[in-house]
Design a protein around this motif. Structure first.
Motif, PDB file in Angstrom:
ATOM      1  N   GLU A  41      76.621  16.638  24.485  1.00  0.00           N
ATOM      2  CA  GLU A  41      75.552  16.995  25.420  1.00  0.00           C
ATOM      3  C   GLU A  41      75.893  18.264  26.188  1.00  0.00           C
ATOM      4  O   GLU A  41      75.042  19.144  26.363  1.00  0.00           O
ATOM      5  CB  GLU A  41      75.302  15.843  26.403  1.00  0.00           C
ATOM      6  CG  GLU A  41      74.666  14.626  25.779  1.00  0.00           C
ATOM      7  CD  GLU A  41      74.609  13.434  26.736  1.00  0.00           C
ATOM      8  OE1 GLU A  41      75.136  13.521  27.880  1.00  0.00           O
ATOM      9  OE2 GLU A  41      74.059  12.400  26.330  1.00  0.00           O
ATOM     10  N   LEU A  42      77.127  18.381  26.638  1.00  0.00           N
ATOM     11  CA  LEU A  42      77.546  19.571  27.381  1.00  0.00           C
ATOM     12  C   LEU A  42      77.534  20.811  26.492  1.00  0.00           C
ATOM     13  O   LEU A  42      77.144  21.899  26.939  1.00  0.00           O
ATOM     14  CB  LEU A  42      78.938  19.367  27.986  1.00  0.00           C
ATOM     15  CG  LEU A  42      79.003  18.413  29.173  1.00  0.00           C
ATOM     16  CD1 LEU A  42      80.448  18.096  29.515  1.00  0.00           C
ATOM     17  CD2 LEU A  42      78.277  18.988  30.371  1.00  0.00           C
ATOM     18  N   THR A  43      77.949  20.670  25.254  1.00  0.00           N
ATOM     19  CA  THR A  43      77.931  21.794  24.321  1.00  0.00           C
ATOM     20  C   THR A  43      76.500  22.265  24.102  1.00  0.00           C
ATOM     21  O   THR A  43      76.222  23.474  24.112  1.00  0.00           O
ATOM     22  CB  THR A  43      78.579  21.395  22.982  1.00  0.00           C
ATOM     23  OG1 THR A  43      79.946  21.041  23.239  1.00  0.00           O
ATOM     24  CG2 THR A  43      78.529  22.526  21.977  1.00  0.00           C
ATOM     25  N   GLU A  44      75.594  21.329  23.929  1.00  0.00           N
ATOM     26  CA  GLU A  44      74.172  21.678  23.749  1.00  0.00           C
ATOM     27  C   GLU A  44      73.629  22.398  24.984  1.00  0.00           C
ATOM     28  O   GLU A  44      72.939  23.422  24.869  1.00  0.00           O
ATOM     29  CB  GLU A  44      73.355  20.420  23.477  1.00  0.00           C
ATOM     30  CG  GLU A  44      71.898  20.682  23.179  1.00  0.00           C
ATOM     31  CD  GLU A  44      71.143  19.397  22.881  1.00  0.00           C
ATOM     32  OE1 GLU A  44      69.977  19.312  23.294  1.00  0.00           O
ATOM     33  OE2 GLU A  44      71.719  18.494  22.248  1.00  0.00           O
ATOM     34  N   THR A  45      73.976  21.909  26.148  1.00  0.00           N
ATOM     35  CA  THR A  45      73.530  22.540  27.388  1.00  0.00           C
ATOM     36  C   THR A  45      74.106  23.945  27.521  1.00  0.00           C
ATOM     37  O   THR A  45      73.402  24.888  27.881  1.00  0.00           O
ATOM     38  CB  THR A  45      73.942  21.689  28.610  1.00  0.00           C
ATOM     39  OG1 THR A  45      73.340  20.393  28.473  1.00  0.00           O
ATOM     40  CG2 THR A  45      73.490  22.316  29.910  1.00  0.00           C
ATOM     41  N   ARG A  46      75.390  24.098  27.197  1.00  0.00           N
ATOM     42  CA  ARG A  46      76.036  25.407  27.265  1.00  0.00           C
ATOM     43  C   ARG A  46      75.353  26.403  26.330  1.00  0.00           C
ATOM     44  O   ARG A  46      75.189  27.578  26.665  1.00  0.00           O
ATOM     45  CB  ARG A  46      77.516  25.296  26.910  1.00  0.00           C
ATOM     46  CG  ARG A  46      78.255  26.639  27.011  1.00  0.00           C
ATOM     47  CD  ARG A  46      79.685  26.544  26.627  1.00  0.00           C
ATOM     48  NE  ARG A  46      79.769  26.156  25.229  1.00  0.00           N
ATOM     49  CZ  ARG A  46      80.851  25.649  24.656  1.00  0.00           C
ATOM     50  NH1 ARG A  46      81.930  25.460  25.360  1.00  0.00           N
ATOM     51  NH2 ARG A  46      80.858  25.327  23.390  1.00  0.00           N
ATOM     52  N   GLU A  47      74.907  25.937  25.182  1.00  0.00           N
ATOM     53  CA  GLU A  47      74.240  26.822  24.230  1.00  0.00           C
ATOM     54  C   GLU A  47      72.826  27.192  24.683  1.00  0.00           C
ATOM     55  O   GLU A  47      72.330  28.267  24.348  1.00  0.00           O
ATOM     56  CB  GLU A  47      74.210  26.166  22.849  1.00  0.00           C
ATOM     57  CG  GLU A  47      75.597  26.081  22.226  1.00  0.00           C
ATOM     58  CD  GLU A  47      75.653  25.215  20.978  1.00  0.00           C
ATOM     59  OE1 GLU A  47      74.623  24.618  20.591  1.00  0.00           O
ATOM     60  OE2 GLU A  47      76.748  25.126  20.389  1.00  0.00           O
ATOM     61  N   GLU A  48      72.172  26.338  25.457  1.00  0.00           N
ATOM     62  CA  GLU A  48      70.811  26.602  25.926  1.00  0.00           C
ATOM     63  C   GLU A  48      70.767  27.481  27.178  1.00  0.00           C
ATOM     64  O   GLU A  48      69.818  28.242  27.365  1.00  0.00           O
ATOM     65  CB  GLU A  48      70.096  25.276  26.231  1.00  0.00           C
ATOM     66  CG  GLU A  48      69.782  24.457  25.003  1.00  0.00           C
ATOM     67  CD  GLU A  48      69.176  23.100  25.347  1.00  0.00           C
ATOM     68  OE1 GLU A  48      68.826  22.867  26.520  1.00  0.00           O
ATOM     69  OE2 GLU A  48      69.067  22.277  24.431  1.00  0.00           O
ATOM     70  N   LEU A  49      71.762  27.378  28.020  1.00  0.00           N
ATOM     71  CA  LEU A  49      71.735  28.099  29.302  1.00  0.00           C
ATOM     72  C   LEU A  49      71.616  29.617  29.178  1.00  0.00           C
ATOM     73  O   LEU A  49      70.840  30.216  29.938  1.00  0.00           O
ATOM     74  CB  LEU A  49      72.957  27.719  30.141  1.00  0.00           C
ATOM     75  CG  LEU A  49      72.867  26.352  30.807  1.00  0.00           C
ATOM     76  CD1 LEU A  49      74.184  26.020  31.501  1.00  0.00           C
ATOM     77  CD2 LEU A  49      71.717  26.284  31.786  1.00  0.00           C
ATOM     78  N   PRO A  50      72.323  30.277  28.282  1.00  0.00           N
ATOM     79  CA  PRO A  50      72.177  31.741  28.209  1.00  0.00           C
ATOM     80  C   PRO A  50      70.741  32.201  27.940  1.00  0.00           C
ATOM     81  O   PRO A  50      70.321  33.240  28.443  1.00  0.00           O
ATOM     82  CB  PRO A  50      73.107  32.139  27.061  1.00  0.00           C
ATOM     83  CG  PRO A  50      74.138  31.068  27.025  1.00  0.00           C
ATOM     84  CD  PRO A  50      73.391  29.809  27.392  1.00  0.00           C
TER      85      PRO A  50
END
Length: 82
Positions: A60-69
């Motif tokens: 979940e955190l990896t997915e969020t990190r990829e979406e934030l930029p």
């Protein structure tokens, strides 16, 4: 309980808390050990459960990190007066 046993027990509790086990989970392991039963299978099940939970949270955190930029430019371009 001898002092070394108490020290070992406290070290186990601190270590188990450090890897995310709850006090209730730790207690269940200690109860088994105190009753001269090997807590290996229950401890392994708890570890497996926590590992799966950590893996899920990491995904979940990896997915969020990829979406934030991709959200940053949208936020910068938003006109608060509009």
């Amino acid at each position: 309980m001898p002092a070394s046993s108490t020290t070992d027990r406290l070290a186990f509790i601190r270590g188990a808390q450090g890897v995310g086990l709850t006090l209730a989970e730790i207690r269940s392991i200690l109860v088994l050990r105190d009753s001269s039963q090997a807590p290996c299978a229950p401890a392994t099940a708890l570890i497996d459960h926590h590992l799966k939970d950590i893996e899920r949270r990491l995904a979940e955190l990896t997915e969020t990190r990829e979406e934030l930029p991709s959200l940053a430019p949208c936020a910068a371009a938003t006109d608060p007066a509009a």
